[in-house]
Design an enzyme around this catalytic site. Structure first.
Site, PDB file in Angstrom:
ATOM      1  N   PHE A 161      94.412  49.962 -69.378  1.00 24.49           N
ATOM      2  CA  PHE A 161      93.344  49.810 -68.387  1.00 24.49           C
ATOM      3  C   PHE A 161      93.978  49.737 -67.001  1.00 24.49           C
ATOM      4  CE2 PHE A 161      91.108  48.832 -72.227  1.00 24.49           C
ATOM      5  CZ  PHE A 161      89.872  49.414 -72.033  1.00 24.49           C
TER       6      PHE A 161
ATOM      7  N   HIS B 216      86.962  56.153 -61.048  1.00 24.82           N
ATOM      8  CA  HIS B 216      88.241  55.466 -61.255  1.00 24.82           C
ATOM      9  C   HIS B 216      89.187  56.281 -62.137  1.00 24.82           C
ATOM     10  CE1 HIS B 216      89.882  51.910 -59.676  1.00 24.82           C
ATOM     11  NE2 HIS B 216      89.723  51.075 -60.672  1.00 24.82           N
TER      12      HIS B 216
ATOM     13  N   TYR C 180      84.452  55.474 -70.007  1.00 21.55           N
ATOM     14  CA  TYR C 180      84.951  55.660 -68.642  1.00 21.55           C
ATOM     15  C   TYR C 180      85.238  57.113 -68.287  1.00 21.55           C
ATOM     16  CZ  TYR C 180      85.518  50.628 -69.045  1.00 21.55           C
ATOM     17  OH  TYR C 180      85.290  49.284 -69.233  1.00 21.55           O
TER      18      TYR C 180
ATOM     19  N   ASN D  30      94.162  48.155 -57.445  1.00 18.41           N
ATOM     20  CA  ASN D  30      94.769  47.288 -58.453  1.00 18.41           C
ATOM     21  C   ASN D  30      95.760  48.012 -59.360  1.00 18.41           C
ATOM     22  OD1 ASN D  30      93.505  44.909 -57.642  1.00 18.41           O
ATOM     23  ND2 ASN D  30      91.688  45.327 -58.878  1.00 18.41           N
TER      24      ASN D  30
ATOM     25  N   ASP E 256      92.701  57.554 -57.781  1.00 22.95           N
ATOM     26  CA  ASP E 256      91.474  57.677 -57.004  1.00 22.95           C
ATOM     27  C   ASP E 256      91.606  56.965 -55.665  1.00 22.95           C
ATOM     28  OD1 ASP E 256      91.506  55.296 -58.808  1.00 22.95           O
ATOM     29  OD2 ASP E 256      89.712  54.766 -57.685  1.00 22.95           O
TER      30      ASP E 256
ATOM     31  N   ASN F 105      93.978  48.023 -64.222  1.00 24.17           N
ATOM     32  CA  ASN F 105      94.613  46.895 -63.552  1.00 24.17           C
ATOM     33  C   ASN F 105      95.981  46.535 -64.104  1.00 24.17           C
ATOM     34  OD1 ASN F 105      92.263  46.862 -62.125  1.00 24.17           O
ATOM     35  ND2 ASN F 105      91.595  44.834 -62.788  1.00 24.17           N
TER      36      ASN F 105
END
Length: 208
Positions: free
Chosen positions: A85, A40, A35, A133, A112, A87
């Protein structure tokens, strides 16, 4: 026998007053090489720029995060990169806030924002998740929407039909990277103002 200079250094370190943490500054993103440099992870990238400015490394594991303690214009801050993560960002931030007894208004979030072009930042004193989220999780775990956030524009989807997950997990282009990096000095200046109680000045000066 221990070197006398090492002994003096140990005594000096033990007697130095411990930094009192009064603020959390958290960049949001997803952990792992997969990632890195994705849209994100704009919050991770921004807080890394802050850490570099403060000459600290966010590499200590605590509160389900990588963290570092630092002094920012006389304010004791905990820099955080949650490893839960995106969320579930609130799990990490809520745990740290509870440990240090930090109120929501002293929790600064960098994240973001797909509604703004790269290079655009917006500062908000509080507000809803707006469908993000990570923010939704933080609101849940702090039981409050009253925390400041710096929204970092990452660009809009190329078309309404384009999958949102694919877009936010896509990599920045060279041009977008340059546009965002050009704002890091303003983001850092904004964080300093917010942490020192001058959020109105930060909004007036840098939300452009």
């Amino acid at each position: 026998m221990a070197n006398i200079f090492d002994l003096f250094k140990k005594i000096e370190t033990e007697s130095a007053p411990k930094l009192k943490i009064t603020h959390i500054i958290a960049g949001l993103g997803n952990p792992g090489a997969k990632y890195e440099k994705t849209r994100h992870n704009a919050g991770f990238l921004a807080i890394d720029a802050l850490a570099e400015e403060l000459s600290v490394k966010i590499n200590r594991s605590k509160f389900h995060s990588l963290v570092a303690e630092a002094e920012l214009s006389g304010v004791g801050v905990l820099l955080m990169k949650p490893e839960t993560f995106m969320n579930n960002s609130g799990i990490a931030i809520g745990e740290a806030a509870a440990f240090y007894k930090i109120p929501p208004e002293n929790v600064i979030i960098l994240h973001d924002e797909i509604n703004f072009d790269p290079g655009v930042i917006r500062i908000r004193r509080k507000g809803s998740s707006g469908g993000h989220n990570g923010l939704k999780s933080i609101i849940e775990h702090l039981s409050s929407e009253n925390f400041p956030r710096i929204k970092i524009g990452v660009g809009k989807k190329p078309s309404p039909e384009y999958d949102l997950v694919d877009f936010v997990l896509g990599k920045f282009s060279k041009e977008d990277t340059e546009a965002i990096c050009a704002r890091y000095s303003d983001i850092i200046a904004s964080i300093i103002l917010i942490a020192t109680g001058k959020i109105d000045e930060a909004m007036n000066k840098y939300s452009k």
